[in-house]
Design an enzyme around this catalytic site. Structure first.
Site, short mmCIF file in Angstrom:
data_model
loop_
_atom_site.label_atom_id
_atom_site.label_comp_id
_atom_site.label_asym_id
_atom_site.label_seq_id
_atom_site.Cartn_x
_atom_site.Cartn_y
_atom_site.Cartn_z
N GLU A 239 0.89 -1.17 0.00
CA GLU A 239 0.00 0.00 0.00
C GLU A 239 0.92 1.21 0.00
O GLU A 239 1.50 1.56 1.03
CB GLU A 239 -0.92 -0.02 1.22
CG GLU A 239 -2.10 0.94 1.08
CD GLU A 239 -1.86 2.28 1.73
OE1 GLU A 239 -1.35 3.18 1.03
OE2 GLU A 239 -2.17 2.43 2.92
N CYS A 273 -2.06 8.47 3.50
CA CYS A 273 -1.88 8.09 2.09
C CYS A 273 -3.15 8.33 1.28
O CYS A 273 -3.08 8.80 0.14
CB CYS A 273 -1.48 6.62 2.00
SG CYS A 273 0.14 6.24 2.70
#
Length: 465
Positions: A239, A273
């Site tokens: 990720e 993120c």
């Protein structure tokens, strides 16, 4: 003895870890060697068969006991996290993250993973079963250190794997405190931490004793992990970074949506993120959106995370502070209009940067093309939805995106055209432990959460008869 005292080592043997807001030392993290890493992986390898053999029911019971223990120690964990990472106790911050660590631990315990019948006829049947992979490396970030570590370790443990955790060198103490609670309930060798800088992380990723690597962090580091894992052929879940775009459609009711847009961008002082990093607003709503976002940015409470009422904290480290400052200055030099913030806030502490809204910014400004990972939102004008979609997709990353508007069907049509692993409608960055999450393009690959997350840390086996 407090949790922080229990995980902090002797100053002569450790590395000082600063309070993110004040920069005063709050404890000392161990610094492990490659020999220690070898021993930890060997111990995990030895412990794995027994841990796997106890079965799903017993592992689920243990994980639920751990979740209870996290809840019982939530206040202490939140204070450690707030001091080390910088996020305030209040709002969607430190207490929220500790609660999420409990929730995702419990979800990993309770999610059912049944064998899948993929073929069946009078002549036979084929089923897919999932077992343990072996030893999993969990390499975590500094922005949500506890929560994301749980995303990695809880499903791995549930599936019968043993785990080696490498926390970020910026936020090791909060992760070590969380692991101390986990290890009250786990056999020796099942869950081990390896603490150090990027060198120990690189050695972990390339280690021959691994079966799986889970990493959350920057795209550049993800590429290096891919290169290192070529030697051990470990499976990967990555990720990586995101430069999430949001598109506000004509007719959107900003009075109902503007706070969601703001917090979709400024959660954790922008250090997430999957935060909203670029906002494209139709020309009919542009001036209103900029003005309302500027008001929210000016009024939001920022300060030391331990002080009640603060909702935004500092940048976690000097490197990130310098990055954010440079991106704003580049936009300003290109003629962009800074309508709120745009400067540090030294009266609050060394690494505080005011919540910033930037308007009339060029698409090729670094603030638009690069992930700022800080409390800054560029707002861009568009007149044609096709043009907005092209501009939103003009990035190497594809983690998340959002569409904001009154017509859900219209928003879904736009969402289908956006290059992102998750597209939210009239919200941004909301996560559910039952809903798969992962990115496209340079934002990584693999999915976490729910059934898909368990499969990602499991070994599929087809049984045909």
């Amino acid at each position: 003895m407090t949790l922080l005292d229990s995980v902090s080592v002797d100053p002569r043997a450790g590395r000082p870890i600063p309070d993110a807001a004040t920069r005063e030392t709050i404890g000392y993290a161990p610094v492990h060697s490659s020999a220690y890493l070898d021993e930890a992986i060997a111990a995990a390898r030895r412990a794995q068969p027994t841990w796997d053999a106890i079965g799903h029911v017993e592992r689920s019971r243990i994980l639920n006991d751990i979740a209870d223990d996290i809840r019982a120690n939530a206040d202490e964990l939140a204070v450690i996290l707030s001091r080390e990472q910088g996020k305030p106790l209040d709002g969607p911050n430190a207490r929220f993250e500790v609660a999420a660590a409990e929730l995702w631990t419990r979800n990993a315990a309770d999610t059912r993973l049944e064998p899948e019948i993929v073929f069946e006829s009078e002549d036979g049947r084929a089923e897919v079963h999932y077992g343990a992979l072996g030893v999993v490396a969990a390499i975590g970030p500094w922005n949500w250190p506890m929560m994301i570590t749980v995303w990695q370790i809880a499903p791995s443990l549930r599936m019968g794997n043993t785990v080696i955790v490498k926390p970020s060198e910026y936020t090791p103490l909060s992760v070590l405190a969380l692991l101390a609670i986990y290890n009250r309930h786990l056999p020796s060798g099942v869950l081990t931490s390896v603490v150090g800088d990027r060198e120990i992380g690189a050695a972990l990723a390339a280690h021959s004793g691994l079966d799986k690597i889970m990493f959350t962090g920057s795209t550049d580091t993800g590429r290096r992990i891919i290169e290192g894992s070529a030697h051990n052929l470990a499976r990967l879940t990555l990720e990586l970074g995101g430069n999430d775009a949001g598109i506000v459609l004509p007719g959107a009711d900003l009075s109902q949506l503007i706070e969601g847009i703001f917090w979709g961008s400024f959660l954790n002082s922008g250090q997430t993120c999957a935060n909203l990093k670029r906002l494209y607003v139709h020309e009919s709503l542009y001036d209103e959106a900029v003005a309302e976002l500027a008001t929210l940015a000016t009024e939001v409470a920022m300060g030391n995370g331990l002080q009640p009422g603060n909702l935004l904290g500092p940048l976690q480290n000097q490197r990130q502070f310098d990055t954010v400052s440079a991106l704003v200055e580049d936009a300003r030099a290109r003629g962009a209009r800074v309508v709120a913030g745009g400067t540090p806030a030294p009266e609050l502490g060394p690494l505080f940067y005011r919540a910033t809204i930037v308007a009339d910014v060029d698409d090729d400004a670094r603030l638009v093309t690069e992930e700022q990972f800080g409390p800054v939102l560029p707002v861009l004008r568009y007149s044609n939805i096709d043009d907005a979609i092209i501009r939103a997709n003009n990035t190497e990353q594809g983690l998340g995106a959002s569409v904001w508007g009154p017509d859900i069907d219209e928003a879904k049509t736009v969402a289908q055209r956006l290059d992102a692993g998750t597209v939210w409608i009239n919200q941004h960055g909301t996560l559910n432990p039952l809903v798969p999450f992962g990115g496209l393009k340079a934002s990584g690959y693999g999915q976490e959460f729910g059934v898909q997350g368990l499969k990602a840390v499991g070994a599929p086996k087809v049984i045909s008869h």
